[in-house]
Write a protein that holds these residues in place. Structure first.
Motif, PDB file in Angstrom:
ATOM      1  N   MET A 148       0.815  -1.215   0.000  1.00  6.31           N
ATOM      2  CA  MET A 148       0.000   0.000   0.000  1.00  6.31           C
ATOM      3  C   MET A 148       0.844   1.259   0.000  1.00  6.31           C
ATOM      4  N   PRO A 152       3.532   3.394  -4.107  1.00  5.81           N
ATOM      5  CA  PRO A 152       3.200   4.811  -4.303  1.00  5.81           C
ATOM      6  C   PRO A 152       4.298   5.755  -3.826  1.00  5.81           C
ATOM      7  N   SER A 265       0.212   7.142 -13.016  1.00  2.00           N
ATOM      8  CA  SER A 265      -0.505   7.353 -11.748  1.00  2.00           C
ATOM      9  C   SER A 265      -1.554   6.272 -11.528  1.00  2.00           C
ATOM     10  N   GLY A 266      -2.250   5.904 -12.588  1.00  2.52           N
ATOM     11  CA  GLY A 266      -3.260   4.853 -12.472  1.00  2.52           C
ATOM     12  C   GLY A 266      -2.645   3.507 -12.141  1.00  2.52           C
ATOM     13  N   ALA A 268       0.126   3.039 -10.399  1.00  2.00           N
ATOM     14  CA  ALA A 268       0.456   3.085  -8.973  1.00  2.00           C
ATOM     15  C   ALA A 268      -0.801   2.885  -8.126  1.00  2.00           C
ATOM     16  N   SER A 269      -1.930   3.434  -8.587  1.00  2.00           N
ATOM     17  CA  SER A 269      -3.196   3.253  -7.868  1.00  2.00           C
ATOM     18  C   SER A 269      -3.644   1.801  -7.893  1.00  2.00           C
ATOM     19  N   ALA A 270      -3.422   1.124  -9.023  1.00  6.00           N
ATOM     20  CA  ALA A 270      -3.796  -0.286  -9.130  1.00  6.00           C
ATOM     21  C   ALA A 270      -2.976  -1.133  -8.167  1.00  6.00           C
ATOM     22  N   PHE A 272      -1.585  -0.027  -5.408  1.00  8.63           N
ATOM     23  CA  PHE A 272      -2.060   0.336  -4.078  1.00  8.63           C
ATOM     24  C   PHE A 272      -3.362  -0.389  -3.752  1.00  8.63           C
ATOM     25  N   ALA A 273      -4.297  -0.412  -4.708  1.00  9.79           N
ATOM     26  CA  ALA A 273      -5.581  -1.069  -4.475  1.00  9.79           C
ATOM     27  C   ALA A 273      -5.400  -2.559  -4.251  1.00  9.79           C
ATOM     28  N   MET A 322      -8.312  -2.668 -13.252  1.00 12.74           N
ATOM     29  CA  MET A 322      -8.319  -2.195 -11.873  1.00 12.74           C
ATOM     30  C   MET A 322      -9.083  -3.162 -10.967  1.00 12.74           C
TER      31      MET A 322
END
Length: 417
Positions: A148, A152, A265-266, A268-270, A272-273, A322
């Motif tokens: 998590m 990021p 950025s997306g 990194a979000s994936a 993180f998720a 995602m």
């Protein structure tokens, strides 16, 4: 008021160790593949081979790490791992030549071995019997936390300050967290401070040591040859070797898989998720681990992983990517956590360091192929689709093997060989 059992402080320390190790090791690999190819001009195949080198070298050290902790306790091993990981992460951005790249990945492999699941399991084994599943699952929550925050922060740091500054900051943080834990918190056995495992009376009194479902506690000593001869060990090595091969291959390339559909950025979000989902999955396992048949649970986790990675190949759009990253995340933490739990439950505390050391060596040799396999297939076919489909098939095979391995009772323990 009775003071809290010191074993739970050991669990908390292991959680922090795993957070750092997974942030800069397992989950950091995807960032290193991206940063070294994007800013240093190395090819994906070259860096993937470097990642594989780190995992292979780490695997070769596993049995020695388990033996060292069993004989001398975890402090020196953990301190060495912290230093090696800090050196590798701090020096990686300065790599310009191929020999420098592989030297750094060898040092990183040393740090990963000394801060591995084997280290956590070997450290916790003397402290817990009845609550061994809960303790291990809780400690491994650090892996999800690492996912998590690690990716990021590394990606964000590289974008703000550059690869070199981010590497040096990460190295400093690793040392500031790991060395104090090794020096002041970690201890070898509860008996050394006048306590019993679990903070309870001797195992077996008043039902306190009741075995979880699926396998009675095994308190005898196992030698490597005797363990290797059992169906339980062989099935464990094959199933988790395949499952972790797919997982590490996917995690090492997750950023690169996601960028075409989601952007940097997306992506990194994936990641993180997926790590958040892994955290949730590990919380559920921590709550119920001591009441589950861990082999059947492992099979279910591997089948869910198969559906997830195959779905990414068949439905590569941004929303499906995602969503399936989140579903796969639910399985990631539990694959790594169930592997030591099965060995601990089936072979006992006295043999854990040695037996799981061998299992971890075999698992990691298999999973070290994952990053290179994904990288080679990506370069050969021009997309990650074939690698993801193959990963799904391998996970199905792993699920079948882990169930097959538990269909016979484990023979009686024997003296170490």
């Amino acid at each position: 008021m009775k003071p809290m059992f010191y074993g739970w402080w050991i669990v908390a320390a292991c959680t922090l160790l795993v957070t750092i190790s997974w942030s800069l090791g397992i989950f950091g690999m995807g960032v290193y593949v991206y940063a070294l190819t994007d800013t240093r001009g190395f090819s994906i195949g070259t860096v993937s081979a470097g990642v594989t080198t780190a995992f292979v070298f780490s695997a070769l050290l596993m049995v020695s790490v388990g033996r060292a902790i069993t004989r001398r306790g975890p402090r020196l091993v953990v301190a060495t791992g912290g230093l090696a990981m800090a050196l590798a992460v701090g020096l990686m951005p300065y790599c310009r030549e191929l020999w420098q790249l592989y030297a750094v990945f060898l040092v990183l492999g040393t740090g990963m071995a000394c801060l591995s699941t084997n280290t956590v399991g070997s450290t916790l084994a003397p402290w817990f019997e009845r609550f061994q599943g809960r303790a291990m699952s809780t400690a491994m929550l650090g892996g999800s936390i690492g996912g998590m925050i690690g990716t990021p922060l590394l990606v964000g740091g590289i974008r703000l300050w550059g690869f070199q500054t981010t590497g040096l900051i990460a190295a400093a943080v690793a040392l500031m967290v790991i060395w104090p834990l090794a020096a002041f918190v970690l201890k070898t056995r509860p008996q050394d401070i006048g306590e019993n495992p679990d903070g309870l009376g001797p195992v077996g009194i008043s039902g306190e040591g009741a075995a979880p479902p699926g396998q009675p506690f095994n308190s005898g000593a196992w030698g490597l040859r005797k363990a290797l001869a059992t169906r339980q060990f062989r099935s464990h090595a094959l199933a988790f070797g395949l499952g972790l091969m797919v997982q590490v291959g996917f995690v090492s390339h997750h950023v690169s898989i996601a960028i075409p559909a989601l952007g940097v950025s997306g992506a990194a979000s994936a990641v993180f998720a997926a790590a958040v989902a892994a955290f949730v999955g590990r919380l559920l396992l921590a709550r119920y681990a001591d009441y589950l048949d861990v082999r059947r649970t492992g099979a279910g986790v591997l089948l869910l992983a198969a559906v997830s990675v195959a779905g990414m190949a068949l439905f590569p759009g941004p929303w499906s990517l995602m969503g399936l990253s989140i579903v796969y995340g639910l399985t990631m933490g539990n694959v790594t956590t169930l592997a030591p739990m099965i060995i601990r439950r089936e072979f006992g505390a006295a043999s854990f360091g040695v037996v799981f050391g061998l299992a971890a060596t075999l698992n990691q040799l298999a999973m070290s192929v994952g990053p290179t396999l994904f990288g080679v297939l990506r370069e050969a076919f021009g997309s990650y689709g074939p690698a993801l489909l193959l990963g799904g098939l391998l996970n199905v095979l792993a699920a079948l093997v882990i169930v097959w391995g538990g269909r016979r009772p484990l023979p009686a323990a024997s003296p170490a060989v």
